[in-house]
Motif scaffolding. Structure first.
Motif, PDB file in Angstrom:
ATOM      1  N   GLU A 283      40.181 -34.943   8.390  1.00  0.00           N
ATOM      2  CA  GLU A 283      41.614 -35.131   8.616  1.00  0.00           C
ATOM      3  C   GLU A 283      42.216 -33.736   8.823  1.00  0.00           C
ATOM      4  OE1 GLU A 283      43.157 -37.941   9.060  1.00  0.00           O
ATOM      5  OE2 GLU A 283      41.278 -39.013   8.761  1.00  0.00           O
ATOM      6  N   MET A 284      42.442 -33.391  10.059  1.00  0.00           N
ATOM      7  CA  MET A 284      42.804 -32.016  10.404  1.00  0.00           C
ATOM      8  C   MET A 284      44.301 -31.739  10.398  1.00  0.00           C
ATOM      9  SD  MET A 284      40.040 -31.465  13.512  1.00  0.00           S
ATOM     10  CE  MET A 284      40.157 -33.171  14.102  1.00  0.00           C
ATOM     11  N   ALA A 285      45.115 -32.765  10.531  1.00  0.00           N
ATOM     12  CA  ALA A 285      46.555 -32.545  10.683  1.00  0.00           C
ATOM     13  C   ALA A 285      47.145 -31.784   9.502  1.00  0.00           C
ATOM     14  CB  ALA A 285      47.268 -33.877  10.882  1.00  0.00           C
ATOM     15  N   GLY A 286      46.727 -32.125   8.288  1.00  0.00           N
ATOM     16  CA  GLY A 286      47.258 -31.433   7.119  1.00  0.00           C
ATOM     17  C   GLY A 286      46.933 -29.955   7.126  1.00  0.00           C
ATOM     18  N   ALA A 287      45.705 -29.619   7.528  1.00  0.00           N
ATOM     19  CA  ALA A 287      45.290 -28.209   7.579  1.00  0.00           C
ATOM     20  C   ALA A 287      46.019 -27.455   8.689  1.00  0.00           C
ATOM     21  CB  ALA A 287      43.784 -28.121   7.779  1.00  0.00           C
ATOM     22  N   MET A 288      46.413 -28.171   9.743  1.00  0.00           N
ATOM     23  CA  MET A 288      47.128 -27.539  10.849  1.00  0.00           C
ATOM     24  C   MET A 288      48.615 -27.375  10.558  1.00  0.00           C
ATOM     25  SD  MET A 288      45.575 -29.367  14.249  1.00  0.00           S
ATOM     26  CE  MET A 288      43.813 -29.428  14.608  1.00  0.00           C
ATOM     27  N   SER A 289      49.118 -28.041   9.533  1.00  0.00           N
ATOM     28  CA  SER A 289      50.542 -27.981   9.224  1.00  0.00           C
ATOM     29  C   SER A 289      51.000 -26.539   9.011  1.00  0.00           C
ATOM     30  CB  SER A 289      50.829 -28.804   7.971  1.00  0.00           C
ATOM     31  OG  SER A 289      52.200 -28.756   7.649  1.00  0.00           O
ATOM     32  N   GLY A 290      52.074 -26.170   9.658  1.00  0.00           N
ATOM     33  CA  GLY A 290      52.595 -24.814   9.550  1.00  0.00           C
ATOM     34  C   GLY A 290      52.028 -23.846  10.555  1.00  0.00           C
ATOM     35  N   CYS A 291      51.082 -24.312  11.385  1.00  0.00           N
ATOM     36  CA  CYS A 291      50.513 -23.442  12.422  1.00  0.00           C
ATOM     37  C   CYS A 291      51.352 -23.519  13.698  1.00  0.00           C
ATOM     38  CB  CYS A 291      49.077 -23.853  12.734  1.00  0.00           C
ATOM     39  SG  CYS A 291      47.921 -23.517  11.391  1.00  0.00           S
ATOM     40  N   ASP A 292      51.602 -22.358  14.297  1.00  0.00           N
ATOM     41  CA  ASP A 292      52.315 -22.306  15.574  1.00  0.00           C
ATOM     42  C   ASP A 292      51.411 -22.679  16.730  1.00  0.00           C
ATOM     43  OD1 ASP A 292      53.199 -19.399  14.055  1.00  0.00           O
ATOM     44  OD2 ASP A 292      54.766 -20.880  14.479  1.00  0.00           O
ATOM     45  N   GLY A 293      50.132 -22.276  16.617  1.00  0.00           N
ATOM     46  CA  GLY A 293      49.208 -22.452  17.730  1.00  0.00           C
ATOM     47  C   GLY A 293      47.864 -22.978  17.281  1.00  0.00           C
ATOM     48  N   LEU A 294      47.151 -23.536  18.237  1.00  0.00           N
ATOM     49  CA  LEU A 294      45.791 -24.026  18.030  1.00  0.00           C
ATOM     50  C   LEU A 294      44.917 -23.489  19.143  1.00  0.00           C
ATOM     51  CD1 LEU A 294      43.471 -26.072  17.162  1.00  0.00           C
ATOM     52  CD2 LEU A 294      44.615 -27.714  18.674  1.00  0.00           C
ATOM     53  N   VAL A 295      43.731 -23.021  18.795  1.00  0.00           N
ATOM     54  CA  VAL A 295      42.714 -22.680  19.781  1.00  0.00           C
ATOM     55  C   VAL A 295      41.524 -23.583  19.525  1.00  0.00           C
ATOM     56  CG1 VAL A 295      41.286 -20.902  20.836  1.00  0.00           C
ATOM     57  CG2 VAL A 295      43.495 -20.278  19.813  1.00  0.00           C
ATOM     58  N   HIS A 296      41.239 -24.451  20.486  1.00  0.00           N
ATOM     59  CA  HIS A 296      40.118 -25.381  20.333  1.00  0.00           C
ATOM     60  C   HIS A 296      38.880 -24.755  20.969  1.00  0.00           C
ATOM     61  CE1 HIS A 296      37.697 -28.833  19.953  1.00  0.00           C
ATOM     62  NE2 HIS A 296      37.913 -29.369  21.138  1.00  0.00           N
ATOM     63  N   ALA A 297      38.058 -24.138  20.113  1.00  0.00           N
ATOM     64  CA  ALA A 297      36.857 -23.452  20.586  1.00  0.00           C
ATOM     65  C   ALA A 297      35.580 -24.198  20.255  1.00  0.00           C
ATOM     66  CB  ALA A 297      36.793 -22.044  19.982  1.00  0.00           C
ATOM     67  N   ALA A 298      35.661 -25.254  19.456  1.00  0.00           N
ATOM     68  CA  ALA A 298      34.462 -26.000  19.065  1.00  0.00           C
ATOM     69  C   ALA A 298      33.916 -26.784  20.255  1.00  0.00           C
ATOM     70  CB  ALA A 298      34.794 -26.962  17.929  1.00  0.00           C
ATOM     71  N   ALA A 299      32.605 -26.728  20.453  1.00  0.00           N
ATOM     72  CA  ALA A 299      31.966 -27.462  21.547  1.00  0.00           C
ATOM     73  C   ALA A 299      30.460 -27.460  21.352  1.00  0.00           C
ATOM     74  CB  ALA A 299      32.309 -26.835  22.897  1.00  0.00           C
ATOM     75  N   ASP A 300      29.818 -28.463  21.939  1.00  0.00           N
ATOM     76  CA  ASP A 300      28.358 -28.477  22.041  1.00  0.00           C
ATOM     77  C   ASP A 300      28.036 -27.922  23.425  1.00  0.00           C
ATOM     78  OD1 ASP A 300      25.670 -29.098  22.536  1.00  0.00           O
ATOM     79  OD2 ASP A 300      25.749 -30.945  21.379  1.00  0.00           O
ATOM     80  N   THR A 301      27.469 -26.715  23.467  1.00  0.00           N
ATOM     81  CA  THR A 301      27.239 -26.018  24.740  1.00  0.00           C
ATOM     82  C   THR A 301      25.824 -26.163  25.272  1.00  0.00           C
ATOM     83  OG1 THR A 301      26.685 -23.967  23.588  1.00  0.00           O
ATOM     84  CG2 THR A 301      29.007 -24.316  24.148  1.00  0.00           C
ATOM     85  N   ASP A 302      25.051 -27.065  24.689  1.00  0.00           N
ATOM     86  CA  ASP A 302      23.668 -27.232  25.126  1.00  0.00           C
ATOM     87  C   ASP A 302      23.597 -27.605  26.605  1.00  0.00           C
ATOM     88  OD1 ASP A 302      20.752 -27.545  24.037  1.00  0.00           O
ATOM     89  OD2 ASP A 302      21.089 -29.273  25.339  1.00  0.00           O
ATOM     90  N   HIS A 303      22.688 -26.937  27.332  1.00  0.00           N
ATOM     91  CA  HIS A 303      22.531 -27.182  28.765  1.00  0.00           C
ATOM     92  C   HIS A 303      21.319 -28.061  29.067  1.00  0.00           C
ATOM     93  CE1 HIS A 303      25.763 -24.477  29.338  1.00  0.00           C
ATOM     94  NE2 HIS A 303      25.464 -24.095  30.556  1.00  0.00           N
ATOM     95  N   GLY A 304      20.853 -28.781  28.055  1.00  0.00           N
ATOM     96  CA  GLY A 304      19.705 -29.665  28.237  1.00  0.00           C
ATOM     97  C   GLY A 304      20.108 -31.046  28.718  1.00  0.00           C
ATOM     98  N   VAL A 305      19.302 -32.026  28.377  1.00  0.00           N
ATOM     99  CA  VAL A 305      19.558 -33.403  28.812  1.00  0.00           C
ATOM    100  C   VAL A 305      20.718 -33.985  28.024  1.00  0.00           C
ATOM    101  CG1 VAL A 305      17.177 -33.773  29.526  1.00  0.00           C
ATOM    102  CG2 VAL A 305      17.846 -34.275  27.161  1.00  0.00           C
ATOM    103  N   ALA A 306      21.239 -35.100  28.525  1.00  0.00           N
ATOM    104  CA  ALA A 306      22.393 -35.741  27.897  1.00  0.00           C
ATOM    105  C   ALA A 306      22.066 -36.237  26.499  1.00  0.00           C
ATOM    106  CB  ALA A 306      22.857 -36.917  28.756  1.00  0.00           C
TER     107      ALA A 306
END
Length: 327
Positions: A57-80
């Motif tokens: 539940e991320m909304a509570g942790a984001m409370s009071g933040c002006d900005g968000l940077v969404h850097a999380a990703a699965d960057t694997d270049h293999g098969v699906a």
């Protein structure tokens, strides 16, 4: 910006973003998946939020933040994989929804030049080029979906900006550079088609600089390519990277047509055998490293006043110095 929330904060890009903002007087809430990956961020002075973007539940942790940077990703270049779909697509949907619920005003979604990859060269591409109907692979497909989800959430009071860097590199790189070194030491690195094609690159400091500018100045629902500026020959750049680590670059080359055939055939066999045969190379990996990939950053220069703050020469010199000092 006074307080920024960063997903994927334990990763290469995420932890450098945390360091960048903290050094510039911006408080950081760093989202990580486990306490063990949080120690380095704690030492930097970040506030830690432990959770998985698919369940927390991320909304509570984001409370009071002006900005968000969404850097999380699965960057694997293999098969699906179902995991990559879940993280890149559903994860982005959940992160953006939480940011809206928490009344975060501005969001930067870290996308990729790979959203345009279809296995053909990308030459001086800009933001007007449409996404392909047949992406090179699952990474391209899911990152394109994630970018679309993020931008479609933009409203008049909820700004969402997407950045597309190409080939992120530089200090503290424990991913791409480590892989290149390992492959070279094992004798598994060869130049495809001689390696003389061009590539754009993005030093980690330049990417952090671009993210800050996008948060502050970016136009909502817009996309921006960022890079180190003028492209460089792929072989020359990778050779220079290896040399900073005291590794001699390889000399052997492999015809591009053979590598592409291997990638396509391997993926067909993987599908035909229900995954029992793993391809030695995917078309996604081929598209990322075997052909020209160059991007045009005029839009970021115009709208964000973006300029690279670290040149390739400076970045390479820094890597050499760190290696010499044993860091």
């Amino acid at each position: 910006m006074e307080r920024v929330f960063i997903t994927g904060a334990a990763g290469y890009v995420g932890r450098n973003l945390a360091r960048h903002f903290l050094e510039n007087g911006v408080a950081v809430v760093a989202m990580v998946r486990s306490e063990t990956s949080a120690e380095r961020l704690k030492q930097l002075g970040a506030e830690i939020f432990v959770g998985d973007i698919l369940h927390a539940e991320m909304a509570g942790a984001m409370s009071g933040c002006d900005g968000l940077v969404h850097a999380a990703a699965d960057t694997d270049h293999g098969v699906a994989t179902a995991r990559q779909t879940a993280i890149n697509v559903e994860g982005t949907r959940r992160v953006i929804a939480a940011a809206r619920q928490a009344s975060v005003r501005r969001v930067v979604h870290l996308s990729s030049d790979s959203v345009l990859a279809d296995g053909s060269p990308l030459i001086n591409v800009d933001e007007t080029i449409p996404m392909p109907r047949r992406p090179a692979g699952h990474y391209s497909r899911t990152k394109a979906q994630a970018e679309t989800i993020a931008l479609s959430a933009a409203t008049s009071d909820f700004a969402v900006i997407a950045l597309r860097p190409r080939m992120v590199w530089g200090r503290d790189d424990t991913t791409g550079l480590r892989m290149l070194v390992d492959m070279a030491q094992l004798g598994k690195l060869a130049w495809i088609g001689g390696g003389t094609y061009l590539t754009s690159t993005t030093h980690i400091a330049n990417l952090c600089h671009a993210v800050e500018y996008a948060l502050r100045r970016g136009t909502s629902a817009e996309v921006y390519f960022v890079s180190d500026g003028a492209p460089v020959q792929f072989r020359a750049f990778v050779s220079a990277l290896l040399e900073t680590q005291g590794i001699a670059p390889p000399t052997k080359t492999v015809p591009r047509a053979i590598i592409r055939t291997m990638a396509v055939t391997g993926e067909l066999l993987h599908t035909a055998t229900a995954g029992r045969i793993a391809p030695p190379l995917t078309l996604q990996a081929f598209a990322a490293s075997a052909i020209e990939n160059t991007v045009n950053i005029r839009k970021a220069e115009r709208d964000l006043a973006y300029r690279p703050i670290v040149s390739r020469e400076e970045g390479l010199a820094e890597l050499r110095a760190l290696t010499f000092r044993g860091q």
